[in-house]
Each structure stands twice: as structure tokens, then as C-alpha cells.
Design a protein around this motif. Structure first.
Motif, mmCIF file in Angstrom:
data_model
loop_
_atom_site.group_PDB
_atom_site.id
_atom_site.type_symbol
_atom_site.label_atom_id
_atom_site.label_comp_id
_atom_site.label_asym_id
_atom_site.label_seq_id
_atom_site.Cartn_x
_atom_site.Cartn_y
_atom_site.Cartn_z
ATOM 1 N N ASP A 233 -39.417 -0.713 -17.499
ATOM 2 C CA ASP A 233 -38.872 -0.833 -18.823
ATOM 3 C C ASP A 233 -39.346 -0.378 -20.585
ATOM 4 O OD1 ASP A 233 -41.268 -2.485 -19.225
ATOM 5 O OD2 ASP A 233 -40.544 -4.240 -18.707
ATOM 6 N N ALA A 234 -40.723 -0.378 -20.062
ATOM 7 C CA ALA A 234 -40.782 -0.056 -22.113
ATOM 8 C C ALA A 234 -40.399 1.608 -22.102
ATOM 9 C CB ALA A 234 -42.985 0.425 -22.215
ATOM 10 N N GLY A 235 -40.143 2.586 -20.613
ATOM 11 C CA GLY A 235 -40.264 4.334 -21.309
ATOM 12 C C GLY A 235 -38.726 4.237 -21.091
ATOM 13 N N GLY A 236 -37.758 3.252 -21.167
ATOM 14 C CA GLY A 236 -36.647 3.344 -21.147
ATOM 15 C C GLY A 236 -36.294 2.967 -22.213
ATOM 16 N N TRP A 237 -37.038 1.649 -22.577
ATOM 17 C CA TRP A 237 -36.701 1.368 -24.240
ATOM 18 C C TRP A 237 -36.999 1.831 -25.223
ATOM 19 C CZ3 TRP A 237 -39.831 -4.097 -22.408
ATOM 20 C CH2 TRP A 237 -38.403 -4.307 -21.933
ATOM 21 N N LYS A 238 -38.021 2.474 -24.980
ATOM 22 C CA LYS A 238 -38.703 3.923 -26.136
ATOM 23 C C LYS A 238 -37.451 5.291 -25.811
ATOM 24 C CE LYS A 238 -42.250 7.165 -26.856
ATOM 25 N NZ LYS A 238 -43.802 7.501 -26.356
ATOM 26 N N LEU A 239 -36.826 5.624 -24.913
ATOM 27 C CA LEU A 239 -35.496 6.039 -25.142
ATOM 28 C C LEU A 239 -34.959 5.929 -25.301
ATOM 29 C CD1 LEU A 239 -36.289 7.465 -21.499
ATOM 30 C CD2 LEU A 239 -36.463 9.248 -23.364
ATOM 31 N N HIS A 240 -34.556 4.382 -25.652
ATOM 32 C CA HIS A 240 -33.110 3.658 -26.125
ATOM 33 C C HIS A 240 -33.230 3.868 -27.770
ATOM 34 C CE1 HIS A 240 -29.765 1.368 -26.144
ATOM 35 N NE2 HIS A 240 -30.399 0.239 -27.088
ATOM 36 N N ALA A 241 -34.748 3.675 -28.304
ATOM 37 C CA ALA A 241 -34.414 4.206 -29.765
ATOM 38 C C ALA A 241 -34.550 5.256 -30.517
ATOM 39 C CB ALA A 241 -35.869 3.505 -30.631
ATOM 40 N N GLU A 242 -34.027 6.350 -28.944
ATOM 41 C CA GLU A 242 -33.879 7.269 -29.404
ATOM 42 C C GLU A 242 -32.641 7.946 -29.472
ATOM 43 O OE1 GLU A 242 -36.482 10.484 -27.594
ATOM 44 O OE2 GLU A 242 -38.068 8.721 -28.582
ATOM 45 N N ASN A 243 -31.981 7.208 -28.089
ATOM 46 C CA ASN A 243 -30.455 7.507 -27.882
ATOM 47 C C ASN A 243 -30.380 6.367 -27.101
ATOM 48 O OD1 ASN A 243 -28.314 9.064 -26.458
ATOM 49 N ND2 ASN A 243 -29.060 10.107 -25.509
ATOM 50 N N PRO A 244 -28.717 5.599 -27.489
ATOM 51 C CA PRO A 244 -28.110 4.413 -27.115
ATOM 52 C C PRO A 244 -27.841 4.927 -26.005
ATOM 53 C CG PRO A 244 -27.744 4.921 -29.149
ATOM 54 C CD PRO A 244 -28.664 6.081 -28.981
ATOM 55 N N ALA A 245 -27.495 5.855 -25.115
ATOM 56 C CA ALA A 245 -26.560 6.023 -24.148
ATOM 57 C C ALA A 245 -27.618 5.941 -23.115
ATOM 58 C CB ALA A 245 -26.396 7.583 -24.515
ATOM 59 N N ILE A 246 -29.466 5.977 -23.701
ATOM 60 C CA ILE A 246 -30.273 5.792 -22.606
ATOM 61 C C ILE A 246 -30.804 4.255 -22.660
ATOM 62 C CG2 ILE A 246 -32.311 6.788 -21.283
ATOM 63 C CD1 ILE A 246 -32.021 9.863 -22.092
ATOM 64 N N ASP A 247 -31.154 3.755 -21.480
ATOM 65 C CA ASP A 247 -31.992 2.317 -21.692
ATOM 66 C C ASP A 247 -31.995 2.102 -19.859
ATOM 67 O OD1 ASP A 247 -32.588 0.186 -22.544
ATOM 68 O OD2 ASP A 247 -30.206 -0.713 -23.139
#
Length: 352
Positions: A233-247
Motif C-alpha cells: 500500500d505504501a508504494g501506491g500512496w507514494k505514487l498517488h502523492a505525485e499522480n492522483p491517477a495512480i493509487d
């Protein structure tokens, strides 16, 4: 005079040896020992921290090779302790009187004690927890909500996952099995793994890569090379902070829940330093800093008071109540199943 000088030099060597011994050798996951906290611990205690990054399989291998020597503290997942301890005796029972119990979430502390129980003794305390599920680029793979997306031909060349036991377990759930219920049924578990292997081998052309490094996976998602991945989950949240399309998304089959712990190797040389590090890191302000940096929830009872609001927002977004209730928490792994899983993973890797 000469005799006094010799005695003085011997005393100096002894002092140097003692000072050198005040080192904590920590075997842990990347990110679990933030440099800021290491420096603070060293300043407060005078104990130098040496960190070796690892994962469950490597921890077991390293400690087996030395019969529990070489490190003062390790951080295996709670489901990978009891069976390993029964077979290889690489850890020592914890002295819970040296643990500051009020720092911990009581239910999680008791659960880890129970799940690491061997011959009436327990071997770990909890540190942090999280889940494995799906990281999805919703612009490229809208509507994905199942592990079966990892098998979907429409995402050919855009799928990634680790060839490790969590993927076998996840795919077992996706195919309609309950892998954890089969832990006590070796033949039934093997039959499930055979079906999982057949399924993953058939889907190999769909896979862009089998990731081994979390940073590499994040880069693949960031660049658009991968649309759907099984990961933490933490990897997805890190990416979401950069690109809201990824979660991160908890699949409908249930995210796989893990708890990583502190356990002391059987031949640790600086046990007192190990207990000092555990009690230091579990202070709410330190766990709050860790959570804010690494995006993992911890077993520290009051850490949320010191945690970045974004962390709480991540959990609220990815884990509405229904998905929390559906988390599949890893029970201890029976030792006899690990070799079976290893052979299945090798079979998948070797398949053309």
C-alpha cells in the motif's frame, strides 16, 4: 614505570574494546531505520547503529547460516517466525519485562505474542503493519478491483508482481480458494498451488516484469511502463502523492495484511542495545515520524498524534470499513509448506 605504562596500555585497549562492542547490528527492511532516528538514538545512548537491509527470505537465510549470530536485532514478519524457530532455532525468546508495553497497541502486542509462540515462549513484538494489494493507474486501467487483473490479456506487457509467496496466496484467493484455511491440509494446499502455478505460467506473456525492488516498481508505474501491479500500500500512496491517477486499491478478494516485528537473534552480542532500540523506536513521536516518512501504520498506541495527516487520509481513502473487514491477515506459516512454495515458484520462473 615500565610496568605502569604496560598496565595503562592494556587498560586503554580494554576500554577501546568495550567501546567498540557498543554497537547495535540491525537486520531490517529498507526504510525501517530512518537516518534521523538513528542519529537521535546514537546521541541519546552512545550506541552506534549498523544497518543491513534485507527481506524475510534473506533474514532467514542469513541467520540460518550463522545459527542466529551476526546481528543483535532483526525484523521478520510475524508469520515467518514460529515455524522457522521450531526448525532452526535462530531467535531467542523475548524478555517482555524489558519491553515498555504501554507504548504498544495492546491487541496487536498480544496477537504477535500468540502468533510467535513456540514451546510456551514468544519471540517478537510488533513494529509496523500494512497490506499487499493492487497499485493501479486508473487512467490506463479504470475499474480494476481484482487480483485477476494480473491475468487480463488487455493489460499485456503492463503488469508486474513479485514472484514470492504473497502472489501465490493472492492468486489462490482470486481462484476461489482460501489458502490460509488449507494450511493444515498439505495435499489440499499443494493442489491449490499447482492450479496457481498453471494459471501464472499461462499468463506469463502478460507480465512486463517480476519486480524484486520496490523502488524499481515505483519507477515503472511512474513512467507508465506498468499499469497494474501487486505491491504494498505504501508504494501506491507514494505514487498517488505525485499522480492522483495512480493509487493503492484493496482488491475485492481482500488485501493481504502483514505485521513486521522485532525479534532478537539467538546469538545476539548486544541484547541490551536491542531492547533499547525497540523501546526508543516505539515512542509515539518516533513512530509518528516513521509513519510520516514511510507511510506505514505502526503498533505504537499514540503515534497518530505525531503522524502527518496525509497518512491518515491514505488509509481512509484506500480502506473504507468494508475493505478493512476483508483484510486477510497472514497466520504463521507451517514450515512444511515453505519448501512446497519454493518449488512452485521455481517452476513458474523456469517455465517458458
Amino acid at each position: 614505570m615500565k610496568r605502569i605504562f604496560v598496565l595503562f596500555m592494556l587498560a586503554m585497549f580494554a576500554f577501546a574494546g568495550t567501546a567498540q562492542a557498543e554497537t547495535l547490528k540491525l537486520l531490517t527492511w529498507k526504510g525501517y531505520a530512518p537516518q534521523k532516528l538513528i542519529e537521535q538514538f546514537e546521541k541519546e545512548t552512545g550506541i552506534k547503529v549498523e544497518v543491513t537491509f534485507s527481506n524475510n527470505e534473506e533474514m532467514i537465510a542469513k541467520l540460518r547460516a550463522t545459527r542466529g549470530a551476526g546481528f543483535d536485532l532483526a525484523q521478520p514478519s510475524q508469520d515467518r517466525i514460529s515455524s522457522v524457530q521450531e526448525k532452526f532455532h535462530i531467535y531467542q525468546a523475548l524478555d517482555y519485562s524489558k519491553i515498555e508495553a504501554p507504548l504498544f497497541i495492546p491487541s496487536m502486542l498480544e496477537a504477535v505474542k500468540k502468533n510467535t509462540l513456540v514451546d510456551g515462549k514468544s519471540y517478537a513484538v510488533p513494529f509496523c503493519w500494512g497490506t499487499s494489494g493492487l497499485i493501479v493507474n486508473n487512467d490506463k486501467a479504470a475499474g480494476v478491483d481484482s487480483y485477476k487483473a494480473l491475468l487480463d490479456p488487455k493489460y499485456k506487457g503492463r503488469v508486474s508482481y513479485r514472484l514470492k509467496r504473497p502472489t501465490l496466496i493472492a492468486m489462490g484467493f482470486a481462484l476461489g480458494y482460501d489458502p490460509f484455511a488449507l494450511y493444515s491440509n498439505v495435499e489440499g494446499y499443494k493442489a491449490m498451488l499447482d492450479k496457481v502455478a498453471e494459471t501464472l505460467i499461462e499468463a506469463k506473456p502478460i507480465v512486463q516484469n517480476y519486480w524484486a525492488n520496490g523502488d524499481a516498481l515505483i519507477e515503472s508505474m511512474r513512467s507508465g511502463e506498468v499499469f497494474v501491479a501487486m505491491a504494498w500500500d505504501a508504494g501506491g500512496w507514494k505514487l498517488h502523492a505525485e499522480n492522483p491517477a495512480i493509487d493503492f486499491k484493496a482488491p475485492k478478494e481482500g488485501a493481504l495484511g502483514w505485521i513486521d516485528t522485532f525479534a532478537i537473534p539467538a546469538k545476539a552480542e548486544n541484547v541490551s542495545a536491542a531492547y533499547k532500540w525497540i523501546n526508543f523506536i516505539m515512542k509515539p513521536e518516533n513512530c509518528g515520524y516513521f509513519s510520516s516518512q514511510e507511510k506505514y501504520a505502526t503498533a505504537s498506541k499514540d503515534a497518530l498524534k505525531y503522524t502527518d495527516k496525509a497518512v491518515a487520509d491514505n488509509f481512509a481513502r484506500s480502506f473504507p470499513q468494508a475493505t478493512i473487514d476483508n483484510i486477510k491477515w497472514y497466520p504463521p506459516v507451517p514450515a512444511k509448506l515453505e519448501s512446497i512454495e519454493g518449488k512452485v515458484l521455481d517452476k513458474i520462473k523456469a517455465a517458458n
